[in-house]
Design a protein around this motif. Structure first.
Motif, PDB file in Angstrom:
ATOM      1  N   VAL A 187      40.842  46.606  39.255  1.00  0.00           N
ATOM      2  CA  VAL A 187      40.799  46.148  40.639  1.00  0.00           C
ATOM      3  C   VAL A 187      41.089  44.646  40.688  1.00  0.00           C
ATOM      4  O   VAL A 187      40.390  43.841  40.043  1.00  0.00           O
ATOM      5  CB  VAL A 187      39.437  46.442  41.285  1.00  0.00           C
ATOM      6  N   ALA A 188      42.116  44.289  41.466  1.00  0.00           N
ATOM      7  CA  ALA A 188      42.470  42.884  41.694  1.00  0.00           C
ATOM      8  C   ALA A 188      42.026  42.494  43.095  1.00  0.00           C
ATOM      9  O   ALA A 188      42.503  43.074  44.086  1.00  0.00           O
ATOM     10  CB  ALA A 188      43.971  42.689  41.541  1.00  0.00           C
ATOM     11  N   SER A 189      41.080  41.567  43.192  1.00  0.00           N
ATOM     12  CA  SER A 189      40.679  41.036  44.491  1.00  0.00           C
ATOM     13  C   SER A 189      41.732  40.035  44.957  1.00  0.00           C
ATOM     14  O   SER A 189      42.279  39.283  44.142  1.00  0.00           O
ATOM     15  CB  SER A 189      39.317  40.356  44.396  1.00  0.00           C
ATOM     16  N   VAL A 190      42.023  40.038  46.258  1.00  0.00           N
ATOM     17  CA  VAL A 190      43.076  39.170  46.773  1.00  0.00           C
ATOM     18  C   VAL A 190      42.580  38.415  47.993  1.00  0.00           C
ATOM     19  O   VAL A 190      41.573  38.775  48.610  1.00  0.00           O
ATOM     20  CB  VAL A 190      44.339  39.986  47.149  1.00  0.00           C
ATOM     21  N   MET A 191      43.303  37.340  48.339  1.00  0.00           N
ATOM     22  CA  MET A 191      43.098  36.641  49.596  1.00  0.00           C
ATOM     23  C   MET A 191      44.457  36.211  50.142  1.00  0.00           C
ATOM     24  O   MET A 191      45.372  35.954  49.366  1.00  0.00           O
ATOM     25  CB  MET A 191      42.161  35.451  49.438  1.00  0.00           C
ATOM     26  N   LEU A 195      42.294  28.928  53.943  1.00  0.00           N
ATOM     27  CA  LEU A 195      40.941  28.573  53.514  1.00  0.00           C
ATOM     28  C   LEU A 195      40.096  29.816  53.769  1.00  0.00           C
ATOM     29  O   LEU A 195      39.797  30.148  54.928  1.00  0.00           O
ATOM     30  CB  LEU A 195      40.417  27.382  54.301  1.00  0.00           C
ATOM     31  N   GLY A 196      39.765  30.550  52.707  1.00  0.00           N
ATOM     32  CA  GLY A 196      39.162  31.859  52.893  1.00  0.00           C
ATOM     33  C   GLY A 196      40.129  32.780  53.617  1.00  0.00           C
ATOM     34  O   GLY A 196      41.298  32.894  53.249  1.00  0.00           O
ATOM     35  N   GLN A 197      39.685  33.395  54.691  1.00  0.00           N
ATOM     36  CA  GLN A 197      40.537  34.315  55.446  1.00  0.00           C
ATOM     37  C   GLN A 197      41.326  33.627  56.558  1.00  0.00           C
ATOM     38  O   GLN A 197      42.154  34.270  57.216  1.00  0.00           O
ATOM     39  CB  GLN A 197      39.671  35.423  56.064  1.00  0.00           C
ATOM     40  N   VAL A 213      28.586  26.071  51.908  1.00  0.00           N
ATOM     41  CA  VAL A 213      29.412  27.274  51.809  1.00  0.00           C
ATOM     42  C   VAL A 213      30.605  27.016  50.889  1.00  0.00           C
ATOM     43  O   VAL A 213      31.222  25.941  50.926  1.00  0.00           O
ATOM     44  CB  VAL A 213      29.907  27.699  53.212  1.00  0.00           C
ATOM     45  N   GLU A 214      30.923  28.005  50.047  1.00  0.00           N
ATOM     46  CA  GLU A 214      32.090  27.906  49.173  1.00  0.00           C
ATOM     47  C   GLU A 214      33.183  28.834  49.683  1.00  0.00           C
ATOM     48  O   GLU A 214      32.916  29.996  50.022  1.00  0.00           O
ATOM     49  CB  GLU A 214      31.721  28.275  47.733  1.00  0.00           C
ATOM     50  N   ARG A 215      34.409  28.328  49.743  1.00  0.00           N
ATOM     51  CA  ARG A 215      35.540  29.127  50.177  1.00  0.00           C
ATOM     52  C   ARG A 215      36.705  28.891  49.223  1.00  0.00           C
ATOM     53  O   ARG A 215      36.822  27.828  48.600  1.00  0.00           O
ATOM     54  CB  ARG A 215      35.961  28.753  51.599  1.00  0.00           C
ATOM     55  N   ALA A 216      37.579  29.880  49.139  1.00  0.00           N
ATOM     56  CA  ALA A 216      38.790  29.733  48.334  1.00  0.00           C
ATOM     57  C   ALA A 216      39.875  29.036  49.143  1.00  0.00           C
ATOM     58  O   ALA A 216      39.994  29.233  50.359  1.00  0.00           O
ATOM     59  CB  ALA A 216      39.281  31.104  47.878  1.00  0.00           C
ATOM     60  N   LEU A 217      40.660  28.206  48.472  1.00  0.00           N
ATOM     61  CA  LEU A 217      41.791  27.509  49.093  1.00  0.00           C
ATOM     62  C   LEU A 217      43.057  27.938  48.376  1.00  0.00           C
ATOM     63  O   LEU A 217      43.140  27.844  47.140  1.00  0.00           O
ATOM     64  CB  LEU A 217      41.610  25.992  48.981  1.00  0.00           C
ATOM     65  N   TRP A 218      44.047  28.416  49.123  1.00  0.00           N
ATOM     66  CA  TRP A 218      45.310  28.885  48.537  1.00  0.00           C
ATOM     67  C   TRP A 218      46.476  28.228  49.247  1.00  0.00           C
ATOM     68  O   TRP A 218      46.509  28.160  50.478  1.00  0.00           O
ATOM     69  CB  TRP A 218      45.422  30.399  48.648  1.00  0.00           C
ATOM     70  N   CYS A 264      42.458  27.216  44.445  1.00  0.00           N
ATOM     71  CA  CYS A 264      41.116  26.758  44.074  1.00  0.00           C
ATOM     72  C   CYS A 264      40.171  27.882  44.507  1.00  0.00           C
ATOM     73  O   CYS A 264      39.929  28.062  45.714  1.00  0.00           O
ATOM     74  CB  CYS A 264      40.760  25.457  44.792  1.00  0.00           C
ATOM     75  N   PRO A 265      39.675  28.690  43.564  1.00  0.00           N
ATOM     76  CA  PRO A 265      38.895  29.876  43.943  1.00  0.00           C
ATOM     77  C   PRO A 265      37.617  29.571  44.721  1.00  0.00           C
ATOM     78  O   PRO A 265      37.154  30.425  45.480  1.00  0.00           O
ATOM     79  CB  PRO A 265      38.574  30.521  42.600  1.00  0.00           C
ATOM     80  N   ALA A 266      37.055  28.379  44.519  1.00  0.00           N
ATOM     81  CA  ALA A 266      35.822  28.033  45.239  1.00  0.00           C
ATOM     82  C   ALA A 266      35.789  26.526  45.449  1.00  0.00           C
ATOM     83  O   ALA A 266      35.732  25.767  44.481  1.00  0.00           O
ATOM     84  CB  ALA A 266      34.592  28.498  44.468  1.00  0.00           C
TER      85      ALA A 266
END
Length: 390
Positions: free
Chosen positions: A158-162, A269-271, A333-338, A353-355
């Protein structure tokens, strides 16, 4: 008139097989395109207070020291998926490990969910093998969606994605993780580099050669919308010999790939998709040199001793129901940045940056539009930053 011109320079970089030993880079394979190269001696000047019968002293004595070198590279791929970018060795000398995926990973999914996809049974059994890589759906249910892998379970595949899929994949969906070269922070097996700077003379067939060995560095990414991404490098190392006049080298060999401008960018940034002017990320490695009295100038090989990856984004101010920067800051709060751009295979760049955890928030003004200036720190052990070229 000076016989030297600023633009008549060639910079070379090569990873050392033995740290602190000149790797002898050559223009045919180790040249890198750079902007604003600077070679900076940093030596101690020792003053004495000997009594001479006069108010004047005897003059300074030059002590030990080291050498610094700074320059910028334009952020781009090599032009071929699975082939490292021209500045590969520079990144490796900045305490970044390299993973080469030489061929695309393709198959038919076993299942999908809102924020994940289950890869085929033959996918890697290694945890987080694909973390930081972009994944594309290519056919079946929900084609033509690109996301970034934020985690991967090698047992379940399972690959988690954003962000979440627009159309959830299923067992008919085909996918591709394109051939790529991935860099992420490292704390062991760190590498050092030899750097040369040839300052070619305009009126003779000679060049002023400056060298730096046992060098380690850090980097800072600046990604301005509509412009070209740049990475500023700062290296420190040993001076192996004083600059010398040498025969001018042959013409350097560079790849022909040009950097893609930051347009048609995926930035989340997150979703939540972001509209912003600029992203900056400082790798944050601290570089030191240990004392070595046996060395010519008293310093040994350079190395990174700590790291704190920080950055800043400046997204447009939104309703609190969309993004509450002050609440995220105060509650931790930690969020992923893509961040991903580039339309051509071999010249696509993805930064994850995953978190990230905010370290402040300040209202800002960009051309009359209200923005949040949001500094952040990337958290995670050897996982704060993933930089992929595909």
């Amino acid at each position: 008139m000076s016989i030297y011109r600023i633009r008549n320079q060639i910079v070379l970089c090569k990873i050392e097989s033995t740290q602190g030993t000149d790797a002898a880079p050559v223009v045919g394979s180790d040249a890198i395109l750079v902007e604003n190269p600077q070679w900076m001696p940093n030596f101690e000047v020792l003053q004495t207070n000997e009594v001479t019968g006069s108010l004047d002293g005897r003059g300074p004595i030059v002590g030990g020291g080291n050498i610094g070198m700074t320059f910028e590279v334009l952020v781009k791929g090599s032009g071929a998926g699975g082939t490292a970018p021209e500045f590969d060795q520079v990144l490796r000398a900045c305490a970044m490990s390299e993973t080469v995926t030489a061929a695309a990973v393709t198959g038919t999914a076993q299942a999908g969910a809102a924020g994940s996809i289950t890869l085929h049974a033959g996918a890697s059994a290694t945890a987080d093998a694909y973390k930081g890589m972009a994944i594309r759906t290519t056919g079946g249910t929900g084609p033509n969606q690109t996301r970034v892998v934020t985690a991967y379970n090698g047992t379940t595949k399972v690959a988690s994605v954003m962000p979440n899929w627009t159309t959830t994949p299923d067992a008919t969906t085909t996918f591709s993780i394109d051939a790529n070269v991935l860099y992420k922070p490292a704390s062991t097996a760190l590498e050092t580099a030899t750097l040369y700077s040839y300052q070619n003379a305009a009126t003779t067939a000679q060049s002023l050669l400056r060298k730096l060995v046992g060098a380690a560095g850090s980097a800072r990414l600046t990604l301005p919308t509509r412009q070209i991404g740049r990475m500023a490098l700062n290296f420190t190392g040993i001076l192996p010999a004083l600059p010398a006049n040498v025969a001018a080298p042959a013409a350097a060999t560079y790849d022909s790939t040009r950097p893609p401008p930051l347009i048609s960018v995926d930035v989340y940034l997150g979703q939540a998709a972001l509209k912003l002017r600029e992203v900056s990320i400082d790798f944050g490695a601290v570089v030191q040199q240990s004392d070595n009295p046996a060395a010519a100038y008293g310093f040994g090989v350079a190395g990174q001793t700590s790291r704190r990856t920080v950055g800043e984004i400046n997204p447009l101010l939104e309703l609190l129901s969309t993004r509450d920067a002050m609440s995220d800051f105060t509650t931790g709060v930690e969020r992923a940045l893509w961040y991903r751009w580039g339309a051509t295979a071999g010249n696509r760049v993805s930064i994850l940056c995953p978190a990230i955890r905010q370290t402040g928030t300040t209202p800002g003004d960009t051309d009359g539009f209200a923005h949040d200036a949001v500094p952040f720190e990337a958290v995670g052990i050897d996982s704060g930053l993933y930089l992929s070229f595909s």
